[in-house]
Scaffold this active site. Structure first.
Site, PDB file in Angstrom:
ATOM      1  N   HIS A   1       0.847  -1.196   0.000  1.00 31.48           N
ATOM      2  CA  HIS A   1       0.000   0.000   0.000  1.00 31.48           C
ATOM      3  C   HIS A   1       0.882   1.245   0.000  1.00 31.48           C
ATOM      4  O   HIS A   1       1.969   1.249   0.579  1.00 31.48           O
ATOM      5  CB  HIS A   1      -0.904  -0.021   1.233  1.00 31.48           C
ATOM      6  CG  HIS A   1      -1.843   1.143   1.299  1.00 31.48           C
ATOM      7  ND1 HIS A   1      -2.772   1.397   0.312  1.00 31.48           N
ATOM      8  CD2 HIS A   1      -1.984   2.140   2.217  1.00 31.48           C
ATOM      9  CE1 HIS A   1      -3.445   2.494   0.620  1.00 31.48           C
ATOM     10  NE2 HIS A   1      -2.986   2.963   1.766  1.00 31.48           N
TER      11      HIS A   1
ATOM     12  N   ASP B   1      -4.060   9.259   2.836  1.00 36.52           N
ATOM     13  CA  ASP B   1      -4.141   7.807   2.636  1.00 36.52           C
ATOM     14  C   ASP B   1      -5.415   7.519   1.855  1.00 36.52           C
ATOM     15  O   ASP B   1      -6.478   7.282   2.432  1.00 36.52           O
ATOM     16  CB  ASP B   1      -4.143   7.104   3.998  1.00 36.52           C
ATOM     17  CG  ASP B   1      -3.939   5.598   3.873  1.00 36.52           C
ATOM     18  OD1 ASP B   1      -4.059   5.087   2.744  1.00 36.52           O
ATOM     19  OD2 ASP B   1      -3.659   4.947   4.884  1.00 36.52           O
TER      20      ASP B   1
END
Length: 1113
Positions: free
Chosen positions: A458, A475
């Site tokens: 990620h 994020d």
């Protein structure tokens, strides 16, 4: 309120009935607050604001009420108390457990408050505070969750008994003590232990995130970084896009940036990736951020040429470095300056950013055998290196976290600890002649982070939007504040050091406590620094008013339209979509029934559509339609169309106007209950026609019949309108009425057909009545003018339809076929679709495609797709008995794809089908792939002719060589399978990979005294073959040390690479380990059999097919 249930943390003693807990050697007392907290309240790594211990003695425990609340106590400026359920808070279950919670006691707290607290709750013996049971937890206390603790703290019976190593019961003489140890922790970011339910990024941080399409977190990180480089955002806004009618990359990027600036919700990137030319699957591929950044910048720079933003990317991101070689003993220097847009820095083996820059400009001394040949001065000792001449205002540093490991033959991620500062002075890395009028101090602006390994993970980014702003973590769709520690220490990588909030390490642990260091896989891979002297300019805020007006207007209009569509979707349940077919739409319709509603194969006529409130009365709706059509409401009737059992859609009955309260929803439910929407036909009743009917037929109602005209000459089938007929009238009477309305001569002979259903078009008997013909309201008939036999034959020869039945058959079998270019050419070919008949032949289809592409149909070749992948698979043979239906559904097992790939050929497909395409890779005499050569040859060409007549003209043979060419294929990656020369091209399978080489002289001249053996390359395992196998001559009595010298010549390897090769005798490669060959071995004497090979074990250093490259059209 009922307490929130929190499972108990592990206790000092195991209170489970199965296993008695051992005595705790390191006994502490509940009254020794510091020791107790040190033992049971672990360090959370957060700064403590306040610490309080509250003691609550309890008497007559068995007589306590079901729910007890302790007196209040304060900690961190907040009021607290203990909430106890002495006999359990079991919600109807058996009361065998004690429940205890820490409760927030300040009822006057303002809305939106929160407190982060770590706590332990202990129940102890009133006379011996070393006898206790405790549990600890931490929680973010909010208005929604004001209490937190342990529903199943301990079994009630265990408090009254001596058990599990305790010398006394916890409750003695019906008395006990409950102690709360509470630490209130500082929350500088405001999101400590936040569950992010109903979290509002815009409200909390002033920024919004980007939605992840599947695997676009890497792209989201970079886009946020570029967006918050405000000078770049301003340059993007200035790209002229007023005339862009489709989503170009600049317009799509402007849209993303504008929404990030003005929206309250996270922003989507689907339109942006579509503008890149990406398909759905591309959004699930993680690309290299550096490559993506460079491709995007290249595209934008090209779009900025000649505009107000021209040169802005270069001004912001471009610096210069100089590669040089400078002689030590003489005044001579060779140098070359180059621009850079980012700097790739080594990470492995280096402590941090300063070390990487020192490593980058490290000087190498060229001396001894490695002296530098200075032009005009001969060999000289010299210093070789790189030095920076200038740094840009915005510096992108790519940290080389991902590298190819040649030993392991795979990519690896380097998770070593690597430090970077909030501020760095780069003056030491500049050339002495560089401009130093301004200091080269840079401030950290962004940290792009990867969490995971080389196979995936990620991405997120940490950004400081301005010099005075706090750090934020972007994020995907969430934006949260973070501390400096989360920016720096948490992303250095290496092993977790578990530092205090101030960055200092914890005190050394007791010797008895064993600490294990945890490897961290979350670390920085790209850093963004901004020059301190230009921070205010680069990060200068951009107001909405500074966005060009044309762009603002366009994007705000799009936003309003999207909001309107969203509202309509949300309110859809309150509305009914009503489509009204009129005589005008019917006359334009081509196809079955009165209109086409959801057939993609037809050119649909725009049917008036209304979004009607379900509660609107029918009379109001009719009045609105009448007003739009400029017809008095009393002169129209609206008929409901229904789905008949024979799969047709026809008017069934007119809607009654007798009930003024009847709503549109009632109309739908009563007359078309199986339909989601309403389909209506508007019948205009001419007062004159009504009067004539009444005169001729009294009150007997007419039958409303719809008539279509099949025009043979124009090959059209269009509606004429509706006609009123009496059940006793004959079909021939309708023919008279048609001639009269269309002003045909009265004697014009017509053929009339009934459109019963799509595959049933039957000619009607002209003398039959409508009653005999079973005609009812809403039925459709079709007519054509009768033609002579010769005229019919002439039209048949032209491939034209001559009867309505044939034309309806075309409608029944029409299909939309999508045609895609087979290859991605530099000059892109169009993707398009055509409406074809499933009964069309290959020839007819090719003609249609050729007509669309303006290309000779004989120079088109089609390929069917793979049913699972959708990629090109089988080339379509040109056979005229093939129909379109067979081409789009090649077998009964595969689903219809309606997709064909096409190629534009330079030669006729007729010629192509008599020839065969061959591709041969030439490996020369040194076993190296030097290039590939393609040939289109007659199928009866021999392989000898391929080599001698065609290939020889295209390759370079060695002057002193054998002048002989061998064409071969590779068997199992390990051996050559040569062609004798007599084979014909026709018999070479399409999937066969062909190679050719110049036969070495020693092999060409070999006699019976030598042996020729197969040689192949592999890496570690014999089954992992690579490269091209070859043949090699073994000489009698030759030791392998000498054989190796000839092998090096044969393979053309340099000394460095050849020294790394391990030589093995590979026998029956699948089942036996390879046997190493010593320098003293003589291979000639080995008893060679067919499965024996000489194996060269070394890395495959050929260029690999990397992950799919970033593509932006």
């Amino acid at each position: 309120m009922e307490p929130v249930v929190e499972g108990p943390s592990p206790m000092v003693e195991d209170v489970s009935p199965q296993t008695p807990a051992p005595m705790d050697i390191d006994v502490v007392s509940v009254t020794d607050h510091e020791a107790f907290a040190a033992k049971h309240l672990s360090d959370m790594g957060e700064e403590v604001e306040d610490f309080t211990v509250f003691t609550w003695p309890l008497k007559d425990y068995r007589r306590l009420d079901k729910k007890q609340l302790s007196p209040e106590f304060s900690c961190g400026g907040h009021k607290w108390n203990i909430l106890l359920f002495p006999m359990g808070n079991s919600n109807g279950q058996a009361n065998d457990m004690v429940s205890v919670y820490l409760n927030y006691g300040d009822q006057k707290a303002s809305e939106g408050w929160h407190v982060c607290a770590q706590f332990a709750l202990a129940i102890s013996n009133p006379g011996d505070p070393t006898v206790y049971i405790q549990s600890q937890a931490h929680h973010r206390f909010t208005n929604e969750e004001q209490d937190w603790g342990f529903t199943r703290f301990v079994e009630l019976r265990k408090l009254f008994s001596v058990s599990e190593g305790r010398p006394k019961p916890i409750i003695e003489e019906d008395e006990t003590v409950i102690t709360a140890f509470v630490r209130v922790l500082k929350d500088p970011t405001g999101v400590l232990w936040h569950n992010f339910h109903n979290y509002d990024s815009k409200k909390e941080t002033g920024h919004v995130g980007l939605k992840n399409q599947g695997a676009t977190c890497y792209m989201n990180s970079l886009l946020q970084s570029l967006f918050l480089t405000n000078s770049f955002r301003k340059a993007v806004y200035q790209i002229p896009t007023e005339d862009d009618t489709i989503d170009t990359v600049p317009l799509a990027l402007q849209r993303v940036f504008y929404h990030l600036q003005t929206s309250d919700q996270s922003v989507g990137t689907t339109e942006l990736t579509k503008s890149f030319g990406w398909k759905g699957f591309d959004s699930f591929l993680q690309h290299d951020v550096q490559e993506f950044n460079r491709v995007l910048m290249d595209k934008l720079e090209a779009k900025m040429k000649g505009t107000e933003s021209d040169g802005e990317i270069k001004r912001l991101f471009s610096g210069k470095y100089k590669s040089y070689v400078k002689c030590i003993d003489i005044d001579f220097e060779s140098a070359r300056s180059e621009e850079f847009y980012d700097i790739q820095l080594n990470v492995k083996g280096l402590k941090g950013l300063e070390d990487s820059f020192k490593d980058y400009i490290q000087v190498e001394t060229l001396e001894g055998e490695n002296k530098y040949n200075a032009e005009g001065f001969g060999l000289q000792d010299a210093k070789k290196g790189v030095i920076f001449e200038s740094f840009p205002p915005v510096l992108h540093l790519q940290l080389k976290r991902f590298e190819y490991d040649f030993q392991r033959d795979q990519n690896v991620k380097i998770n070593d600890r690597y430090e970077f500062p909030l501020e760095i002075d780069l003056g030491d890395y500049l050339d002495e002649k560089a401009d130093r009028s301004q200091p080269h101090i840079y401030k950290l602006h962004g940290v792009l982070v990867h969490s995971g390994d080389v196979h995936g993970g990620h991405y997120f980014v940490l950004i400081k939007p301005s010099a005075t702003h706090r750090w934020l973590r972007f994020d995907d769709d969430r934006v949260v504040p973070v501390t400096d520690r989360e920016v720096l220490e948490d992303n250095f990588g290496g092993e977790s050091l578990n530092l205090l909030p101030n960055g200092q390490p914890h005190p050394a642990p007791k010797p008895a406590v064993k600490q294990t260091a945890l490897k961290r896989f979350t670390n920085a891979y790209m850093l963004v620094y901004v020059r301190e002297s230009q921070v205010n300019e680069i990060l200068s805020p951009i107001s909405t008013e500074q966005v060009p007006e044309h762009l603002r207007t366009r994007l705000e209009r799009e936003r309003r339209d999207a909001e309107q569509r969203r509202r309509e979707r949300d309110e859809q349940h309150l509305y009914l979509t009503t489509k009204v077919i009129t005589n005008e739409t019917f006359t334009k319709h081509q196809g079955f029934d009165l209109a086409t509603f959801d057939d993609r194969t037809a050119n649909q006529v725009d049917i008036p559509s209304y979004r009607v409130p379900k509660s609107q009365t029918f009379l109001d709706f009719r009045a609105m339609v009448a007003k739009e059509c400029k017809i008095p409401a009393e002169n129209i009737r609206l008929w409901v169309l229904v789905n008949r059992q024979n799969k047709t859609v026809r008017p069934d009955a007119p809607i009654s106007d007798q009930d003024p309260t009847m709503t549109m929803e009632t109309v739908r439910d009563k007359m078309a209950s199986r339909q989601q929407d309403l389909k209506l036909y508007l019948e205009y009743i001419d007062p004159v026609t009504r009067a004539q009917w009444t005169t001729n037929h009294g009150n007997e109602p007419p039958i409303m019949v719809f008539v279509k005209h099949f025009d043979v000459a124009h090959q059209t089938l269009a509606g004429v309108g509706h006609f009123y007929v009496h059940k006793h009238m004959k079909v021939s009477d309708l023919a008279t009425m048609i001639n009269e309305r269309l002003r045909f001569p009265p004697t014009t002979a017509l053929k009339i057909y009934e459109e019963i259903k799509p595959n049933m078009i039957e000619q009607m008997k002209m003398k039959a009545t409508f009653l005999q013909s079973e005609i009812q309201d809403g039925d459709i008939v079709c007519f054509q003018v009768e033609m002579g036999e010769k005229e019919t034959q002439d039209l048949d020869k032209q491939g034209m339809f001559t009867t309505p039945s044939q034309f309806y058959d075309f409608f029944l079998n029409r299909v939309v076929v999508i045609f895609k270019p087979k290859y991605e050419d530099p000059e892109p070919k169009p993707e398009f679709d055509l409406v074809l008949s499933k009964k069309m032949t290959y020839e007819q289809m090719a003609n249609k495609v050729g007509e669309y592409l303006k290309h000779d149909p004989l120079k088109l070749r089609f390929t069917q797709p793979n049913g699972q992948t959708g990629l090109p698979k089988a080339i379509v043979k040109r056979q005229n008995n093939h129909t379109v239906a067979e081409l789009i559904q090649p077998s009964y097992m595969s689903a219809t794809s309606n997709l064909l790939f096409y190629e534009l050929l330079d030669v006729s497909i007729i010629e192509l089908e008599t020839k065969k395409s061959l591709k041969i890779t030439w490996v020369g005499v040194h076993n190296k792939e030097e290039g590939s050569h393609s040939f289109l040859l007659p199928k009866n060409t021999t392989m000898s002719e391929v080599a001698e007549t065609h290939l020889r003209k295209n390759v370079k043979l060695t002057p002193e060589g054998s002048n002989l060419i061998r064409v071969f294929e590779v068997a199992h990656g390990r051996s050559q399978k040569p062609f004798s020369g007599s084979e014909v091209v026709r018999d070479v399978h399409d999937s066969t990979e062909l190679f050719a080489e110049e036969i070495p002289v020693d092999e060409a001249q070999a006699d019976d005294d030598v042996r020729i053996v197969p040689v192949y390359h592999f890496n570690k395992e014999p089954s992992r073959a690579h490269g091209v196998p070859f043949k090699f001559v073994l000489l009698p009595d030759e030791k392998f040390a000498d054989t190796k010298k000839r092998l090096q010549v044969r393979t053309g390897m340099n000394d460095k690479d050849f020294a790394k090769v391990k030589f093995n005798l590979v026998q029956n490669a699948m089942y036996q380990k390879p046997a190493p060959i010593a320098d003293d071995d003589v291979l000639f004497v080995h008893k060679w059999v067919d499965d024996d090979f000489l194996g060269l074990d070394h890395l495959d250093k050929r260029v690999r097919q990397a992950e799919k490259a970033v593509f932006i059209r």
